[in-house]
Design an enzyme around this catalytic site. Structure first.
Site, PDB file in Angstrom:
ATOM      1  N   ASP A 529       0.774  -1.230   0.000  1.00 23.18           N
ATOM      2  CA  ASP A 529       0.000   0.000   0.000  1.00 23.18           C
ATOM      3  C   ASP A 529       0.814   1.293   0.000  1.00 23.18           C
ATOM      4  O   ASP A 529       1.118   1.843  -1.042  1.00 23.18           O
ATOM      5  CB  ASP A 529      -0.980  -0.006   1.186  1.00 23.18           C
ATOM      6  CG  ASP A 529      -2.015  -1.107   1.056  1.00 23.18           C
ATOM      7  OD1 ASP A 529      -1.767  -2.049   0.284  1.00 23.18           O
ATOM      8  OD2 ASP A 529      -3.062  -1.052   1.703  1.00 23.18           O
ATOM      9  N   GLU A 726      -3.434  -7.270  13.221  1.00 19.84           N
ATOM     10  CA  GLU A 726      -3.002  -7.132  11.831  1.00 19.84           C
ATOM     11  C   GLU A 726      -1.505  -6.825  11.737  1.00 19.84           C
ATOM     12  O   GLU A 726      -0.814  -7.325  10.853  1.00 19.84           O
ATOM     13  CB  GLU A 726      -3.817  -6.029  11.158  1.00 19.84           C
ATOM     14  CG  GLU A 726      -3.515  -5.834   9.690  1.00 19.84           C
ATOM     15  CD  GLU A 726      -4.365  -4.730   9.068  1.00 19.84           C
ATOM     16  OE1 GLU A 726      -4.342  -4.600   7.838  1.00 19.84           O
ATOM     17  OE2 GLU A 726      -5.057  -3.997   9.821  1.00 19.84           O
TER      18      GLU A 726
END
Length: 767
Positions: A529, A726
């Site tokens: 990302d 995460e």
């Protein structure tokens, strides 16, 4: 898997079931107390599978601090018959320590039939409710005839006593059943349907008794006693304190129906089987073979494999093939943004189906292409048959060109969890081809005659069918091979990088790659990302990570071709592999910075490196493309081990601490520790420590330290918060972003099962 508990078969438009519950002691909070879909912030002190086997079932515990109750679901699958067998679940509730003496809990189980099947309640209608078990009968082409029974539960169950005259018309020591006729497209909205139905009952009670003399919350927030024809049936029980009941699905073609006694035995058998298999297949090795790690390891793996689900529905795809999507002009990101806004060819495609393991039940309850390869690494050790079934399901989604959507948002239920701007999939967008990691795992196991199999497991012949009979594995690869080639050459065609236009010197004039889908802030398609990239974006960019992924993918294709006897293809892939490895050095190694870098074109139309030290810098090492005697390894190990660069006490940072971009902006891949990349690093360090070469001893030291740091980080946060996360903060080790991220963070189980290597090349003998 997006529900706290729900069951459906791998069949489009079929039986679907689910569970809701709430603390009902307040008129103002009940609506917020009802649990159904897994959510990020619902006052949970942790939840998930304590143990789970995709073939047998398992036990889940939900620590619902907000509702002051711990819910346990003990779910089992019982084979037999010609329609997929039977299943059952025991649902228990235990008030938490801070609960009041009389904790009123409303529990609602529902069952619905989509499509052309039939499902009806067989109890006689009774305006006062059902005494004893609630029974349903159903049928469909795929499931045949079946029955569903919701038992009354043991005599220890206590229900709210009469405290209002409304109790006479709706006694809560009975079970309340209400039948609805619901359109197929709306069945997934069970909670909203329940609230809509319940509101009618609440309004009627208020109309009868008034606000001043209203029934207590546990009496008023109930459904109607209304058994009739319908395709969706709600079954409500209201308890005072501890409770327990069973839900039993019996296939009509099974030898005998399932009973609560059968369920009790199956629960014990599933627990015993899980523990025995785990100790043989994924047992933590020293120093993590201590009792305190056992429940953690069981839970992490169980939530990974318990996150396997079946999805069916249509997807939103942009098939415009707009020329701007080629990203060939400077300023291309502005052109592509304008093209996306036109959305002239955006349409629904499908329906399609996918069998997949999801990253996170509350936040990412759908299939992600690059996550899947990481998910399947531990699952392949447990059940290769299931693993290959999932891989095949993904490749069945491939289009004529060879594209597979990187995010599978199938159907309206899946889209309800995704912002609209992220729902559209683009056929020129790629994603790291991690599924090819699994083909390497398969071939490694086929070549390893000592590959561990559990001979005591009666299901081993199914789990390991492709390993016990290598011809099965070869046939599987042969069947899939045309799709694999199509996907491979789609990658080469769509993600190519430009060498010739900029007079770049390289061994091959063809082996260069760049991700499409680039903006100044992100390359979402890379998976990394917001990791820093050259600025501004340029069509002449070359990306280190994608050429490394292409090298891994090419090596996998070469090994597959060799395994199935495609000799000419094997030689072709061998040539590509050699050229890619040579070009990684020629195009991406920066001698001055002593690291691998992305490349771009400067103002003078010259190719230059842009070096952002971090995960990108070590990708050729992560993907296993550097031999043990590579002259680049020393600098890579320096970068990995430097506390001012990538090393932290909690794992490898995604971006060097010395970078001016460290911790800036979204800070998604600009400092945090990610388990998937750390797994690749630790596997490469283990391989290097077991290979003769100049860096063997140093690799061993780094492997041992990094393994310890990673496991301790995830374990400590699991103990503290009740969740896997995460990512992890590189300065504190705290879990952050998405909670209950039991996808690739569960790779910690595989890391724990790696050997303790005491000296270079010597594995500790646990015997």
């Amino acid at each position: 898997p997006n529900l706290y508990f729900g069951v459906r078969p791998r069949i489009p438009k079929s039986l679907t079931t689910g569970l809701l519950w709430a603390k009902v002691d307040s008129f103002t909070e009940v609506q917020n107390n009802f649990r159904h879909t897994c959510e990020q912030h619902e006052g949970m002190a942790g939840y998930g599978w304590d143990e789970y086997d995709v073939r047998l079932g398992g036990r889940q515990t939900i620590h619902d601090a907000g509702n002051m109750v711990d819910i346990t679901t003990e779910f089992v699958k019982i084979p037999g018959g010609s329609h997929g067998g039977s299943w059952a679940v025991r649902i228990k509730g235990t008030p938490r320590e801070n609960a009041p003496d009389h904790l009123m809990t409303s529990v609602i189980f529902y069952a619905a039939m989509e499509g052309f099947g039939n499902l009806q309640v067989s109890n006689e209608p009774d305006n006062l409710g059902v005494e004893g078990a609630v029974r349903m009968e159903g049928s469909s082409n795929e499931l045949g005839d079946f029955s569903l029974e919701v038992t009354e539960g043991p005599e220890t169950n206590v229900h709210p006593p009469p405290s209002h005259k409304s109790y006479a018309s709706k006694p809560l020591d009975r079970t309340i059943v209400s039948s609805l006729q619901v359109e197929d497209a709306n069945i997934w909205q069970a909670k909203a349907l329940l609230f809509q139905h319940m509101k009618t009952e609440v309004d009627q009670m208020i109309e009868v008794y008034g606000n001043e003399n209203a029934p207590p919350p546990w009496q008023i927030f109930t459904i109607a006693n209304n058994i009739r024809e319908g395709n969706m049936h709600f079954v409500q029980k209201v308890f005072d304190g501890t409770f327990e009941f069973d839900v039993v699905f019996s296939s009509g073609s099974a030898p005998e129906p399932v009973t609560s006694e059968v369920l009790s035995g199956a629960i014990q058998s599933a627990t015993k089987s899980f523990s025995e298999r785990f100790s043989k297949v994924l047992a933590p090795q020293a120093p993590f073979n201590k009792p305190k790690y056992r429940a953690f390891a069981h839970s992490m793996f169980s939530n990974l494999i318990g996150g396997i689900g079946y999805f069916y529905g249509d997807a939103v795809v942009d098939r415009s093939y707009a020329p701007e999507y080629e990203e060939e002009n400077e300023g291309f990101w502005e052109e592509t943004a304008e093209a996306r806004q036109r959305q002239g060819a955006v349409k629904l495609e499908g329906p399609a189906e996918l069998y997949t393991s999801i990253p996170s039940r509350p936040f990412f309850p759908r299939g992600f292409l690059w996550d899947e390869g990481f998910h399947l690494i531990p699952i392949a050790d447990w059940d290769m048959d299931v693993t290959l079934d999932i891989v095949k399901s993904w490749f069945n989604l491939i289009d004529e060109d060879g594209w597979i959507g990187r995010e599978q948002i199938l159907g309206q239920e899946a889209r309800s969890k995704v912002p609209q701007e992220f729902q559209v999939q683009y056929p020129h967008y790629a994603n790291p081809p991690t599924l090819f990691l699994i083909f390497n795992v398969l071939i490694d196991k086929l070549q390893d005659s000592a590959s561990s199999m559990d001979s005591s497991d009666p299901l081993e012949s199914i789990r390991s069918a492709h390993l016990q009979n290598p011809e099965n594995a070869k046939n599987y690869l042969r069947d899939l091979y045309p799709l694999l080639k199509r996907h491979y050459f789609w990658f080469r065609k769509t993600q190519w990088g430009d060498i010739k236009s900029y007079d770049r010197e390289a061994f091959s004039t063809k082996e260069a790659y760049r991700w499409r889908g680039r903006t100044p802030q992100h390359i979402l398609t890379s998976g990394l990302d917001d990791y820093p990239r050259p600025q501004p974006p340029h069509p002449g960019e070359l990306h280190t990570d994608i050429i490394s992924w292409m090298g891994m993918m090419t090596r996998s294709m070469r090994r597959i071709a060799e395994t199935i006897g495609e000799t000419d293809d094997m030689r072709e892939f061998q040539g590509y592999e050699k050229a890619i490895i040579r070009n990684i050095d020629d195009l991406h190694w920066n001698k001055k910075a002593q690291t691998y870098c992305d490349a771009t074109i400067d103002d003078y139309e010259e190719s230059v490196h842009v070096c952002h030290k971090g995960y990108i810098s070590i990708f050729p090492f992560l993907t296993g493309l550097l031999p043990a005697d590579s002259p680049r390894l020393g600098a890579i190990l320096d970068l990995i081990s430097d506390p001012e660069e990538m090393w932290s006490p909690y794992g490898l940072r995604s971006l060097s601490k010395s970078s001016p971009n460290y911790g800036t902006g979204e800070n998604y891949w600009r400092s945090p520790v990610w388990m998937n990349i750390n797994y690749l690093a630790i596997k490469s360090l283990l391989d290097l420590s077991q290979s003769i070469g100049p860096h063997q001893q140093r690799a061993l030291q780094l492997y041992t330290s990094l393994r310890s740091n990673l496991v301790d980080t995830v374990f400590r946060e699991w103990e503290r918060t009740g969740f896997a996360w995460e990512q992890y903060n590189p300065e504190t080790g705290e879990g952050q972003r998405t909670q209950h991220f039991t996808g690739w963070t569960s790779l910690v189980v595989k890391i724990m099962a790696m050997p303790e290597v005491q000296a270079a090349g010597k594995v500790r003998d646990e015997l």
